[in-house]
Structures are given as C-alpha cells and as structure tokens.
Motif scaffolding. Structure first.
Motif, PDB file in Angstrom:
ATOM      1  N   SER A 378       0.824  -1.214   0.000  1.00 22.67           N
ATOM      2  CA  SER A 378       0.000   0.000   0.000  1.00 22.67           C
ATOM      3  C   SER A 378       0.856   1.262   0.000  1.00 22.67           C
ATOM      4  CB  SER A 378      -0.939   0.015   1.210  1.00 22.67           C
ATOM      5  OG  SER A 378      -1.978  -0.911   0.999  1.00 22.67           O
ATOM      6  N   LEU A 379       1.924   1.249   0.823  1.00 20.58           N
ATOM      7  CA  LEU A 379       2.760   2.451   0.896  1.00 20.58           C
ATOM      8  C   LEU A 379       3.573   2.655  -0.372  1.00 20.58           C
ATOM      9  CD1 LEU A 379       4.050   2.376   4.584  1.00 20.58           C
ATOM     10  CD2 LEU A 379       2.329   3.888   3.601  1.00 20.58           C
ATOM     11  N   SER A 380       3.981   1.548  -0.984  1.00 22.86           N
ATOM     12  CA  SER A 380       4.849   1.695  -2.153  1.00 22.86           C
ATOM     13  C   SER A 380       4.063   2.035  -3.412  1.00 22.86           C
ATOM     14  CB  SER A 380       5.668   0.422  -2.364  1.00 22.86           C
ATOM     15  OG  SER A 380       4.794  -0.642  -2.611  1.00 22.86           O
ATOM     16  N   HIS A 381       2.735   1.921  -3.360  1.00 25.04           N
ATOM     17  CA  HIS A 381       1.939   2.117  -4.581  1.00 25.04           C
ATOM     18  C   HIS A 381       0.698   2.939  -4.249  1.00 25.04           C
ATOM     19  CE1 HIS A 381       1.873   0.547  -8.706  1.00 25.04           C
ATOM     20  NE2 HIS A 381       0.563   0.660  -8.644  1.00 25.04           N
ATOM     21  N   SER A 382       0.913   4.091  -3.628  1.00 30.25           N
ATOM     22  CA  SER A 382      -0.217   4.903  -3.165  1.00 30.25           C
ATOM     23  C   SER A 382      -0.754   5.817  -4.270  1.00 30.25           C
ATOM     24  CB  SER A 382       0.223   5.693  -1.934  1.00 30.25           C
ATOM     25  OG  SER A 382      -0.883   6.225  -1.281  1.00 30.25           O
ATOM     26  N   ALA A 387       5.437   9.281  -6.571  1.00 33.58           N
ATOM     27  CA  ALA A 387       6.016   8.924  -5.263  1.00 33.58           C
ATOM     28  C   ALA A 387       6.055   7.415  -5.044  1.00 33.58           C
ATOM     29  CB  ALA A 387       5.222   9.602  -4.151  1.00 33.58           C
ATOM     30  N   TRP A 388       5.886   6.644  -6.102  1.00 32.93           N
ATOM     31  CA  TRP A 388       5.938   5.184  -5.922  1.00 32.93           C
ATOM     32  C   TRP A 388       7.377   4.728  -5.656  1.00 32.93           C
ATOM     33  CZ3 TRP A 388       2.472   3.205 -10.578  1.00 32.93           C
ATOM     34  CH2 TRP A 388       1.135   3.453 -10.261  1.00 32.93           C
ATOM     35  N   GLY A 389       7.494   3.689  -4.875  1.00 33.51           N
ATOM     36  CA  GLY A 389       8.833   3.132  -4.613  1.00 33.51           C
ATOM     37  C   GLY A 389       8.712   1.923  -3.704  1.00 33.51           C
ATOM     38  N   ASN A 390       9.437   0.895  -4.016  1.00 33.97           N
ATOM     39  CA  ASN A 390       9.298  -0.342  -3.230  1.00 33.97           C
ATOM     40  C   ASN A 390      10.090  -0.288  -1.940  1.00 33.97           C
ATOM     41  OD1 ASN A 390       7.668  -1.342  -5.179  1.00 33.97           O
ATOM     42  ND2 ASN A 390       9.250  -2.613  -6.152  1.00 33.97           N
TER      43      ASN A 390
END
Lengths: 446, 164
Positions: A378-382, A387-390
């Motif tokens: 959820s945090l990496s693909h909000s 602002a995406w990032g694994n």
C-alpha cells in the motif's frame, strides 16, 4: 502403597515438568539469547548511528518493524481466544492447552510492544506515547488511532498478565506445598497465601469468569484498534471497513497456528501425551479451518470491492499486489493462509501431528507475509505515481525480527521451567468431573 | 467466613466422598462447615450450599470508575489544550470511545484481581490449613462442639484421616 488418586497423578506429571532443565532446554535457551544478541546488536547500531541501517525510505516509512508488531499482536490473540472465549463457551478441550496459550499471549504482547518503541527511532522518548503532566502542558492526541493503540496494547498486556497470574495462583500454591527450603519461600510469595478454602474458591470462580468476560471484548477491540492504525488513513488497500473483523480473524488464525507450533514439541519433550491428546489437536485444526476460511473470504471481499468499486487507485493497488513486485509474497501468503489449512478437512491430516505441525508453520509464515503485504504494497503504490517506490527490509530489520523470536522464546522457556504449562487445578477439576460422570454411567447401566 | 481454628478435620481422597460427608453433616444440623481443595469442585460447592460471591459488584464499580476517569481525562485534556485536528470537535466523543472502553476494561480487570486476592486473604484469615489439600486431597473442617458422631460420619464416607 502407590497413590492412584487422579489429582496425585496430575500433580506428579505436570509439576514434574518443572525443575532442573535438560541439555535441550539449555541449547534452546542459549540459541534464544544468541538471537536476542543479534537483534540487540542491530538495534544498538540503529540507536547510535541512525535509521539509515533500515530499509525505511520514502514512501515506505512503515516496514518490517510494523509488520512484526502486528504479527506478534496477532499471535497473542488466540491465547485469549482459548483461555477466555472457549471458557465462556464451556469448551472442555481448552483445559489442557489454555495455560501455554495464555502464557504465549503475555509474551507475544511483550514482544509486540517492543517494535513501536524501536520504530520511534529515539526509543528513550517512548514515554511521550503516554499522557503525563508536563511543563509545556501538552497532552496526547486522543483522536489518533496510534494513541488508541497505546491504550489498547497497554490494557491488553495488563489484563492478560493478571488473567494468567490469577489462573496460576492455586497452581503455585499446589507446588509450594510439595517443596522445601528456599524454593518453597519463593513459591509461597508468589502464591499470595492461597489455601484453596471454599470461601477462596467462591471468589476465585467468579473473578475468573469476570476476567474471561472482560478479556473477550478486549481481545476483539485490540486487534480492531491495530487494524485502524491502517484503516483510518486514506491509503489505498488500508482504508476499508472490513479491516477490523478481517484482522481479528487473521489474528486468531495465526495464534492457533502458533499454539500448535508450540504444543507439538512441548508435548513430546515433557511426555504430556495423556493430557494434550489427539482430540486437542483435532479441535485446534478445526479452529484453523474456520479462521482460514474467514481470512480467505476477507481476501476475496477486498479484491471484489476494489474491482466492483469506482476507485481506480484502489483497483490499481490490488492489481499491483497480485501481479507487481510483491507478487511472490502475495501468492505465497495465499497458499499458506488459504490453501494449506484446508488440508485439515481431511481426518487423516488432523490425526497426523507431524503434518499438522508443518501446516502450522506455513500459517505462521503466511500470516507474517499478510502483514508485510498490507504494509509494504500500500505504501509503495499509493495515490501519486511520482512517489511510488518499493520497500525491502535491510539486515537490521531482519535481525530485529529474528531477535524478537529469541526474546519470545526466552520468556517461554523460562516459563516452562518455573510455572506449570498445563493448569493443575483445572485438570484436577476435570478429572473429578469425568470420574463423577463415569460413576453415573455405571450406576445408570446397573 | 474463616473456618474455625478448633474442631475436626477429615481428609478425603476424592471430592465426591467429601461432598457426601458434608451433606450428611449438614443434614444432622452441623453448621459452620468449610472445606479446602486443590480445585473448585462443584460437588463441594453444592454440598456446602454457600451463597455466590458478590465480587461482580466490586468489578462493576471498578469498570465504571475507569469509564468515568476516561471521560473526565479525555475531556479535560482536550479543553486544556484545545487544538483543532482534521476539523473534528475539540471534545471528539466518537474518537474517544476507544479510550473509554480500554480504560473501563483496564480498571475493571485490576479491580477484579485485587478483589479476588484481598477477598480471599480476608476469607482465610486465622483458619486451619492442611498442606495436602492444595495438592491432591480434600479437607473438610467441622467446628468444635458440633452435634453428632462427627468422626464416625467422616470415616464412614471414606476419610483417610480424621484429626482434631
């Protein structure tokens, strides 16, 4: 003449598990200390050199530590389920297993509580989480789910520790009265003067019932509050009304699995086969099936809501979970939590303790992955693709996770050698009831 | 009520025999009987026929105190530091329900534990005690001066040991 009294045999067998530890115990204990040292070393590096040692980086500011926190709170829950909820339902099979499950609850909450403190970074300021009078007249924000969590976890730790201790008092007294010397003095102190008179038992029975009645809604509230740490935000994959019941079911699934994981070697090591029987494992595996099905249904509903709803960010997130960079974790989670426990539908599997043990390990892995998937994907693909990032855990976080198992194991091993892991008083009560029923049947047949 | 310091004590191997002895003694008009056992045996409780503990009221008062404390504390601290968060009211009752519930359970739990332990300590004050009756025997205490053949009744119901 040998005493054939059932209570005597119960006392001899269960109290016999206490005392001088064997070589295996020392080996396990030292392993646990080693794991704590490994986790402690990395924590000390994080404290002195900073959080650069972790994999935490925008947007993944919650990672493995928060996953571990939720994992351990979940483990704690089935202890309360077995000790309190099954007590209220008068399920007799709980008697032999509830004490270890209850101890597991207390130690798991004790372990879970470490992670938010470590995650603060400046752990020495952990007391800021609690409301206390200060010169700046600042108070905590009671509207925040994170503050709710502080209250929920603190209450849960206190009430479950008191619940465990209340159940232990008559057993500690029973051990006290078979000992001599300094050990007797220590157990006498812990037994709080318990004698087992009818007046004491009348209060005890009511008090125990109220503890069960208090712990039941408490356990549901605690994991609901933990789920709201996520669900109260607008992050895709988190902002869902299903989260509270879904988390509670998941917690019980992971907890039941952990009870099986602990009981199988415990029963073998202490030769408790006549107390923890195949029937107990059969009932636990049925609980495993039930909670696994609820969790599977919840996974399905999450996907359905995302697919059927009009929120494209939510839909995209769920596609990412199943097909993106975390797909391996996702599908392994599905296998461990949804597929593997269904094997328990087969009677052959429920009767095979070794297979059951392996299934419980799968569920333990699966439930950790579930929390990792919720936090990381959820945090990496909000909302904002820019602002995406694994997020991937670094060695420090893995060390903390390993260390947490050492911490939990250390407390559990100490518990096994100091306090009875099966309830003496309830086993004696059950033996008397069974003898009474047997006599009734003989009289009826005659 | 603490059991008498003086009287007869019968030691039984199983609760059913002890309950049988208690029933006969009660039937013969013996008062002030008490028992000591390693577990809360229902038969003993039924034979002694003592009223249920009123501990629940103490626990309820503890819980209500926790609830009142939670309402007072959250309201007072919010008014003390009136800060608008997400456009919510200064005293956000809905959001505080979780705190109300948790503190209610916390206070009720602690009160329940203290009530059980203090109540038990008061109940056993000054009474007699048999070491095996916390382990694997049931002790029945009969007050001194009780009518009838107490020793004989205890032995007839299977007492392994009768002492004064």
């Amino acid at each position: 003449m040998k005493d054939t009294n059932a209570a005597t045999a119960i006392q001899r067998d269960i109290a016999g598990t206490l005392g001088k530890p064997g070589g295996l115990w020392y080996l396990l204990f030292l392993t646990c200390l080693g794991m704590i040292a490994y986790g402690g070393y990395w924590w000390s590096k994080m404290l002195t050199e900073g959080f650069g040692h972790t994999g935490l980086m925008h947007p993944g500011m919650w990672g493995m530590m928060i996953s571990s926190f939720v994992f351990w709170v979940g483990i704690a829950h089935s202890g309360t389920l077995i000790s309190a909820i099954l007590f209220l339902f008068r399920a007799k099979f709980r008697t032999a297993v509830y004490r270890s499950a209850e101890a597991m609850t207390v130690f798991a909450v004790l372990t879970a509580g470490l992670f938010p403190i470590i995650h603060l970074g400046r752990a020495w300021l952990g007391f800021w989480l609690f409301p206390y009078p200060n010169q700046r007249e600042l108070w905590v924000n009671f509207r925040s789910p994170l503050v709710w969590d502080v209250f929920a976890i603190s209450t849960y730790l206190t009430v479950s520790a008191l619940f465990l201790y209340t159940g232990l008092v008559p057993d500690i007294a029973a051990i006290r009265d078979t000992l001599k010397g300094w050990k007797k003095k220590v157990y006498a102190l812990l037994a709080l003067g318990w004698r087992g008179t009818d007046s004491e038992w009348r209060r005890y029975v009511r008090g125990y019932l109220f503890f069960a009645a208090l712990a039941t809604p408490l356990v549901i509230s605690v994991h609901s509050v933990v789920s709201w740490d996520f669900a109260m935000s607008i992050t895709p994959g988190w902002h869902s009304t299903i989260f509270a019941p879904y988390f509670v079911a998941g917690a019980i699934l992971s907890g039941v699995a952990m009870v099986i994981t602990i009981l199988v070697p415990l029963r073998k090591a202490y030769k408790l086969h006549s107390y923890v029987t195949g029937r107990h494992f059969d009932m636990l595996s049925r609980l495993l099936i039930l909670t696994s099905l609820i969790v599977t249904y919840s996974y399905g509903v999450e996907f359905f809501m995302a697919a059927y709803g009009t929120n494209t960010v939510e839909r995209d997130l769920f596609i990412f979970r199943a097909t993106g960079d975390y797909k391996f974790h996702f599908w392994l989670m599905v296998f461990c939590n949804c597929v593997a426990p269904q094997l328990c539908f087969l009677k052959r599997v429920r009767e095979n303790i070794a297979v059951l043990f392996v299934i419980s390990l799968f569920v333990n892995v699966g439930m950790f992955l579930e929390r990792f998937n919720i936090v990381a994907t959820s945090l990496s693909h909000s909302h904002d693709p820019f602002a995406w990032g694994n997020y991937w855990p670094a060695q420090a976080e893995i060390a903390l996770y390993i260390g947490s198992f050492g911490w939990f194991g250390m407390w559990f091993l100490l518990f096994l050698k100091v306090l009875p892991s099966v309830s003496l008083s309830e086993m004696k009560e059950q033996a008397a009831e069974e003898a009474h029923e047997a006599q009734g049947e003989i009289a009826h047949a005659a | 009520m603490p059991h008498e310091d003086k009287g007869v004590v019968g030691l039984f191997a199983d609760p059913a025999s002890a309950a049988g002895a208690i029933r006969e003694l009660v039937g013969r008009g013996v008062k002030g009987l008490s028992a000591q056992s390693p577990a809360p045996y229902h038969e003993l409780e039924a034979a002694l026929g003592k009223p249920r503990s009123r501990l629940g009221w103490v626990t309820l008062v503890g819980g209500l105190t926790g609830l009142a404390a939670a309402i007072a504390f959250t309201t007072w601290t919010s008014l003390e530091m009136p800060m608008l968060v997400s456009g919510k009211p200064i005293v956000s009752t809905t959001a505080y329900v979780v705190i109300y519930f948790e503190l209610m359970v916390l206070f009720a739990g602690i009160t329940n534990f203290i009530a059980v332990m203090i109540g038990s300590a008061m109940a056993r004050k000054g009474g007699r005690f048999h070491e095996r009756a916390t382990v694997d025997r049931v002790a029945v205490f009969v007050p001194a001066g009780s009518p009838g053949e107490v020793d004989a009744i205890l032995r007839r119901h299977g007492a392994e040991e009768v002492a004064r």
